[in-house]
Design an enzyme around this catalytic site. Structure first.
Site, PDB file in Angstrom:
ATOM      1  N   ARG A  93       0.812  -1.222   0.000  1.00  0.00           N
ATOM      2  CA  ARG A  93       0.000   0.000   0.000  1.00  0.00           C
ATOM      3  C   ARG A  93       0.843   1.268   0.000  1.00  0.00           C
ATOM      4  O   ARG A  93       0.323   2.360   0.202  1.00  0.00           O
ATOM      5  CB  ARG A  93      -0.900   0.013   1.209  1.00  0.00           C
ATOM      6  CG  ARG A  93      -0.106  -0.091   2.500  1.00  0.00           C
ATOM      7  CD  ARG A  93      -0.933   0.357   3.616  1.00  0.00           C
ATOM      8  NE  ARG A  93      -0.373  -0.051   4.883  1.00  0.00           N
ATOM      9  CZ  ARG A  93      -0.928   0.261   6.017  1.00  0.00           C
ATOM     10  NH1 ARG A  93      -2.034   0.947   6.030  1.00  0.00           N
ATOM     11  NH2 ARG A  93      -0.367  -0.118   7.137  1.00  0.00           N
ATOM     12  N   ARG A 183      14.921  -2.592   3.528  1.00  0.00           N
ATOM     13  CA  ARG A 183      14.734  -3.169   4.873  1.00  0.00           C
ATOM     14  C   ARG A 183      15.564  -4.445   5.017  1.00  0.00           C
ATOM     15  O   ARG A 183      16.022  -4.997   4.013  1.00  0.00           O
ATOM     16  CB  ARG A 183      13.253  -3.571   5.034  1.00  0.00           C
ATOM     17  CG  ARG A 183      12.297  -2.476   4.710  1.00  0.00           C
ATOM     18  CD  ARG A 183      11.082  -3.002   3.936  1.00  0.00           C
ATOM     19  NE  ARG A 183      10.293  -1.891   3.404  1.00  0.00           N
ATOM     20  CZ  ARG A 183       9.230  -1.371   4.017  1.00  0.00           C
ATOM     21  NH1 ARG A 183       8.788  -1.897   5.126  1.00  0.00           N
ATOM     22  NH2 ARG A 183       8.600  -0.339   3.499  1.00  0.00           N
ATOM     23  N   ASP A 252      10.767  -6.872   8.364  1.00  0.00           N
ATOM     24  CA  ASP A 252      10.403  -6.000   7.237  1.00  0.00           C
ATOM     25  C   ASP A 252      10.220  -4.556   7.694  1.00  0.00           C
ATOM     26  O   ASP A 252      10.107  -3.660   6.867  1.00  0.00           O
ATOM     27  CB  ASP A 252       9.124  -6.503   6.555  1.00  0.00           C
ATOM     28  CG  ASP A 252       7.977  -6.675   7.532  1.00  0.00           C
ATOM     29  OD1 ASP A 252       8.146  -7.419   8.517  1.00  0.00           O
ATOM     30  OD2 ASP A 252       6.916  -6.059   7.330  1.00  0.00           O
TER      31      ASP A 252
HETATM   32  P1  AMP Z   1       2.837  -3.147   8.048  1.00  0.00           P
HETATM   33  O1  AMP Z   1       2.051  -3.774   9.143  1.00  0.00           O
HETATM   34  O2  AMP Z   1       2.317  -1.795   7.637  1.00  0.00           O
HETATM   35  O3  AMP Z   1       4.302  -3.140   8.301  1.00  0.00           O
HETATM   36  O4  AMP Z   1       2.582  -4.066   6.766  1.00  0.00           O
HETATM   37  C1  AMP Z   1       2.918  -5.421   6.672  1.00  0.00           C
HETATM   38  C2  AMP Z   1       2.626  -5.882   5.258  1.00  0.00           C
HETATM   39  O5  AMP Z   1       1.242  -5.807   4.975  1.00  0.00           O
HETATM   40  C3  AMP Z   1       3.300  -5.074   4.168  1.00  0.00           C
HETATM   41  O6  AMP Z   1       3.610  -5.931   3.106  1.00  0.00           O
HETATM   42  C4  AMP Z   1       2.237  -4.087   3.779  1.00  0.00           C
HETATM   43  O7  AMP Z   1       2.416  -3.556   2.500  1.00  0.00           O
HETATM   44  C5  AMP Z   1       0.990  -4.937   3.884  1.00  0.00           C
HETATM   45  N1  AMP Z   1      -0.210  -4.145   4.173  1.00  0.00           N
HETATM   46  C6  AMP Z   1      -0.554  -3.563   5.340  1.00  0.00           C
HETATM   47  N2  AMP Z   1      -1.747  -2.945   5.232  1.00  0.00           N
HETATM   48  C7  AMP Z   1      -2.173  -3.123   3.970  1.00  0.00           C
HETATM   49  C8  AMP Z   1      -3.329  -2.739   3.242  1.00  0.00           C
HETATM   50  N3  AMP Z   1      -4.301  -2.016   3.803  1.00  0.00           N
HETATM   51  N4  AMP Z   1      -3.424  -3.114   1.952  1.00  0.00           N
HETATM   52  C9  AMP Z   1      -2.460  -3.844   1.370  1.00  0.00           C
HETATM   53  N5  AMP Z   1      -1.356  -4.259   1.990  1.00  0.00           N
HETATM   54  C10 AMP Z   1      -1.201  -3.899   3.286  1.00  0.00           C
HETATM   55 MG    MG Z   2       5.876  -2.641   7.423  1.00  0.00          MG
END
Ligand code: AMP
Ligand code: MG
Length: 486
Positions: A93, A183, A252
């Site tokens: 995203r 990362r 990540d």
């Molecule tokens: P985060 O928790 O933001 O570090 O995200 C972990 C993973 O989930 C990453 O690959 C993000 O790109 C994906 N991700 C988190 N929220 C969304 C969303 N609303 N739509 C698509 N991918 C998401």
């Molecule tokens: Mg993340």
């Protein structure tokens, strides 16, 4: 100063090619409106802060408009989430819009978070809600003001686009700045898919662009790894000293630059609690406050694994072994400064541990304690603090040790006060302050977010009329549950 259309791009990461990222256009959100912008982050791009209030700004940072030279791309990565390997994560995203360099020649990634779906979105909608966007913005800018290395946030742009989380919310986008968005997980992806040529290309890219001095060492990869260990030891020491909980230290979310990165359910401690878990979804407390130290080391071992084709196991092990002693040294140094000490004694470690033991369970506001301890005379400061401790006698015992230590440290009382106030913030990004600002913003009123951002941008200086921001949180404000959903 530059106007928005004068940014100069040099998209180095995009030139690495399709193995590393995929071209994706941002999907705009409806009726974009500036929520908040950071003048000091804008200055990193030589931008005039006044331009934040233009329509063009809102359009650029909500996916409606794009510079001709921008090359928006979704980066690929994997990573260990809560200790388990997830083979495919990637920008689901967020998009790297491009790399801009400023008049000083520094490169900054422009990363637009909440920019819509990408090939790595899986089930996600590619969006970020206003709430989490404001939290990331405030945290980035507050940590920076405290002197803690972090990605920066240029702006939050809100919209009327509905998004569904536990309830219906509104989409927003954060424009994040960092020298790189690579990362630990970026390397893990190529290591575990056995793409060692790409793994090498990525490492050489990071060496050339972010650790060029390591190229002068006999073993550049090893020198770079060592420096990453050092940077993380220092970073996590700063988090611990200032009571910052990241909350989701998945690999990540670990930057190759050793900066605070990817904000989720983070929190600053209100009352001191070594076992504090800020992430409601972290039932086991893997990322609890005190666990951040061993987890930092664990994450570095995950990076070591990914780099094992290029560095001997012995050298990796030895470098990783530097983490804890370096962490301890930085932590002690920071805590001595928070206590107003200018000299070092062997027993300082014990003095600090004893203080934290006495704070534990006594509901002592962690950051305000140090701020108040800096008031003079020291006897009076201690007398006003002692009442809050559950075991007053134990605190008095500590206070005697501390007074004796301050006396041995010497120096003048007024200087000590100034020195302590310069490292002990009066204003901290408390969850409840963020929540109040978010509640107002969700009702369309952005004044509170902007004021809070302003207050937190000079956290060590008392600001007229802002006493309410320096108070202990109300009881409800200490028990906010922050989930991963964002
Ligand atoms: P985060 O928790 O933001 O570090 O995200 C972990 C993973 O989930 C990453 O690959 C993000 O790109 C994906 N991700 C988190 N929220 C969304 C969303 N609303 N739509 C698509 N991918 C998401
Ligand atoms: Mg993340």
């Amino acid at each position: 100063m530059k106007s928005l259309d004068e940014l100069t791009f040099d998209n180095r990461f995009a030139r690495l090619g399709d193995a590393f990222s995929t071209e994706v256009l941002p999907q705009p959100i409806e009726n974009p409106q500036l929520v908040v912008a950071s003048p000091s982050a804008m200055a990193l791009l030589d931008l005039d802060p006044a331009s934040a209030h233009t329509q063009v700004f809102a359009e650029l940072f909500s996916g409606h408009k794009l510079w001709n030279e921008a090359e928006p791309r979704a980066m690929v990565y994997s990573g260990h989430q809560f200790g388990s390997y997830n083979p495919r994560l990637g920008d689901g995203r967020g998009l790297l819009l491009g790399e801009v360099y400023n008049d000083a020649g520094e490169h900054w990634d422009l990363h637009l978070k909440g920019a819509g779906q990408t090939p790595w979105s899986r089930m996600g909608d590619g969006r970020a809600v206003l709430r989490s966007s404001i939290r990331e913005f405030l945290a980035s800018e507050a940590l920076h003001a405290l002197g803690i290395p972090t990605s920066r946030a240029l702006s939050v742009v809100g919209s009327t686009t509905p998004v569904w989380r536990e309830k219906q919310e509104r989409a927003a986008m954060v424009l994040r700045l960092a020298h790189s968005h690579i990362r630990f997980g970026s390397f893990e992806y190529f290591y575990y898919t056995r793409q060692h040529d790409e793994l090498k290309i990525l490492g050489e890219y990071v060496l050339a662009n972010h650790y060029p001095h390591c190229l002068e060492q006999p073993e550049p990869w090893l020198a770079m790894y060592r420096e990453i260990v050092e940077r993380n030891a220092e970073l996590i020491a700063k988090w611990q000293a200032y009571g910052f909980c990241h909350g989701v230290m998945n690999t990540d979310n670990m930057s190759i630059l050793g900066i605070t990165f990817d904000f989720g359910p983070f929190a600053f401690l209100d009352d001191f609690d070594a076992q504090f878990i800020c992430n409601h979804s972290d039932g086991q407390g893997r990322y609890s406050f005190s666990n951040q130290v061993p987890i930092g080391q664990w994450n570095l071992s995950a990076l070591a694994q990914a780099w094992s084709p290029f560095i001997s196991v012995e050298a990796l092990r030895e470098s990783l072994g530097l983490f804890l002693p370096l962490y301890q040294a930085h932590y002690l140094d920071l805590m001595r400064r928070r206590l107003g000490l200018t000299t070092a004694e062997e027993a300082d470690k014990e003095l600090i541990e004893q203080l934290l033991q006495r704070m534990q369970g006594s509901k002592i506001d962690y950051n305000l304690f140090f701020r108040h301890l800096g008031e003079q005379p020291v006897d009076q400061a201690l007398a006003s603090l002692r009442e809050d401790f559950l075991d007053i006698r134990a605190f008095d015992g500590w206070a005697d040790l501390y007074k004796a230590r301050v006396a041995r440290d010497g120096g003048n009382a007024e200087e000590r006060r100034a020195r302590m106030h310069a490292v002990n913030p009066l204003y901290v990004l408390r969850n409840y302050l963020a929540q109040k600002a978010i509640d107002a913003a969700e009702d369309g009123n952005y004044e509170e977010v902007r004021r809070l951002h302003q207050v937190l941008s000079t956290p060590f200086e008392e600001q007229p009329g802002m006493a309410a921001y320096a108070e202990r949180p109300p009881e409800w404000g200490k028990h906010l549950e922050i989930s991963c959903s964002s």
